[in-house]
Design an enzyme around this catalytic site. Structure first.
Site, PDB file in Angstrom:
ATOM      1  CE  LYS A 197      -4.410   1.895   2.614  1.00 33.18           C
ATOM      2  NZ  LYS A 197      -4.895   2.240   3.463  1.00 33.18           N
ATOM      3  CE  LYS A 202      -6.094   2.276  -1.109  1.00 30.61           C
ATOM      4  NZ  LYS A 202      -7.864   2.460   0.798  1.00 30.61           N
ATOM      5  CB  SER A 223     -11.125   7.215  -4.364  1.00 31.36           C
ATOM      6  OG  SER A 223      -9.834   7.783  -3.354  1.00 31.36           O
TER       7      SER A 223
END
Length: 330
Positions: A200, A253, A279
């Site tokens: 991440k 991510k 997003s």
């Protein structure tokens, strides 16, 4: 006679039937995990300005939304809570409240849709008054790794009790997969999976998500625990640790700017690989489409195909509903 090519790859592109026959990468609705936002109140469906087409749903309305998704063939969901500021504290105690918004909603979804898969998020930031994924030392501002594990373990256990099928530790604390696995197994939840956020990154693409949850850090940033976007080999170190600690699936991510990392991880593990089409990646496509600069639908499908082609077995994406509709049309 001019020297003409012997090898003609275009022969495999000359008709739609042939192109379909030799297509290497295929998207399917079952590839998608749909992130969905939950908020307090009744009869609420509030569009998120920075994510056109995506809403926060009150607990009653989220049931209707999941029903619509199931009709489209979407069976996997990742709910995220927008927690009332008054309920936040530095130890994220609300995260283990079985009567709180998130856990009650998870339990209700599983009651009404027992066959759907729910992947729940384990990180302190939605519940933390500091907005960080771990406990913040009040004096130094340091994110306390080992002290945070206890909170994360109790959060994961509460989510398993509520009916979570997959626990998704997104906090990036060292050792959290082993800690959570031990907590789950010790409490009779050995059948609950762990999908670790293995790589991440400290990305600029998370902005709209933080708008959706009001979960931005109050001070500092997340660079002491999220990964440097410049690093690729480090992802393999995290992968090796997650495998050793008992992860069932691994995640990268964001997705779109990290396709090389997805491929690197895919080539170095036998575990299922997932990717989070985050997003900001969603918002960019939507904004350009609204301006008429891109064909939104074609760009969406190209983005998702690129993530699958890079090696992702499953994709968390805000495009899930739209993409499912496209795939249904054929």
């Amino acid at each position: 006679m001019p020297n003409v090519p012997t090898h003609r790859p275009r022969r495999n592109r000359k008709s739609q039937v042939i192109r379909d026959m030799v297509q290497e990468t295929h998207l399917a609705t079952h590839d998608f995990i749909y992130p969905i936002f939950i908020t307090e109140g009744q009869n609420q469906q509030i569009e998120i300005k920075s994510m056109p087409g995506i809403h926060r749903f009150s607990a009653d309305r989220v049931i209707d939304e999941i029903g619509r998704c199931v009709e489209l063939g979407i069976k996997s969901f990742a709910p995220f809570p927008q927690v009332n500021e008054a309920l936040k504290d530095r130890l994220a105690r609300e995260s283990a409240n079985m009567d709180g918004l998130y856990l009650k909603t998870v339990a209700d979804i599983k009651r009404q849709f027992p066959d759907v898969v729910l992947m729940t998020d384990v990180a302190m930031d939605p519940y933390s008054s500091d907005g960080h994924d771990g406990i913040v030392d009040a004096e130094s501002g340091e994110i306390l790794n080992d002290a945070s594990l206890e909170v994360l373990g109790q959060m994961a256990l509460a989510q398993a009790r509520a009916g979570a099928d997959i626990i998704g530790p997104s906090d990036m604390m060292d050792g959290r997969v082993a800690w959570i696995r031990d907590v789950l197994d010790s409490n009779g939840f050995s059948g609950v999976s762990i999908m670790s956020y293995t790589a991440k990154y400290a990305s600029a693409f998370y902005g709209p998500f933080r708008d959706a949850l009001d979960s931005a850090p109050k001070k500092g940033d997340k660079k002491s625990y999220q990964m440097n976007p410049a690093n690729r080999r480090e992802a393999l170190r995290e992968l090796a640790l997650d495998e050793q600690e008992g992860a069932d699936m691994v995640m990268i991510k964001p997705a779109l700017s990290y396709l090389d990392v997805i491929r690197e991880v895919r080539d170095n593990t036998q575990l299922p690989v997932t990717a989070y089409n985050v997003s900001g990646e969603y918002a960019m496509v939507k904004a350009a489409a609204q301006q008429g600069w891109l064909d939104g639908e074609k760009t969406m499908m190209e983005v998702l195909t690129s993530i699958k082609r890079a090696g992702a077995d499953a994709i968390l994406t805000y495009f899930a509903k739209e993409a499912a509709e496209v795939l249904r049309r054929g």
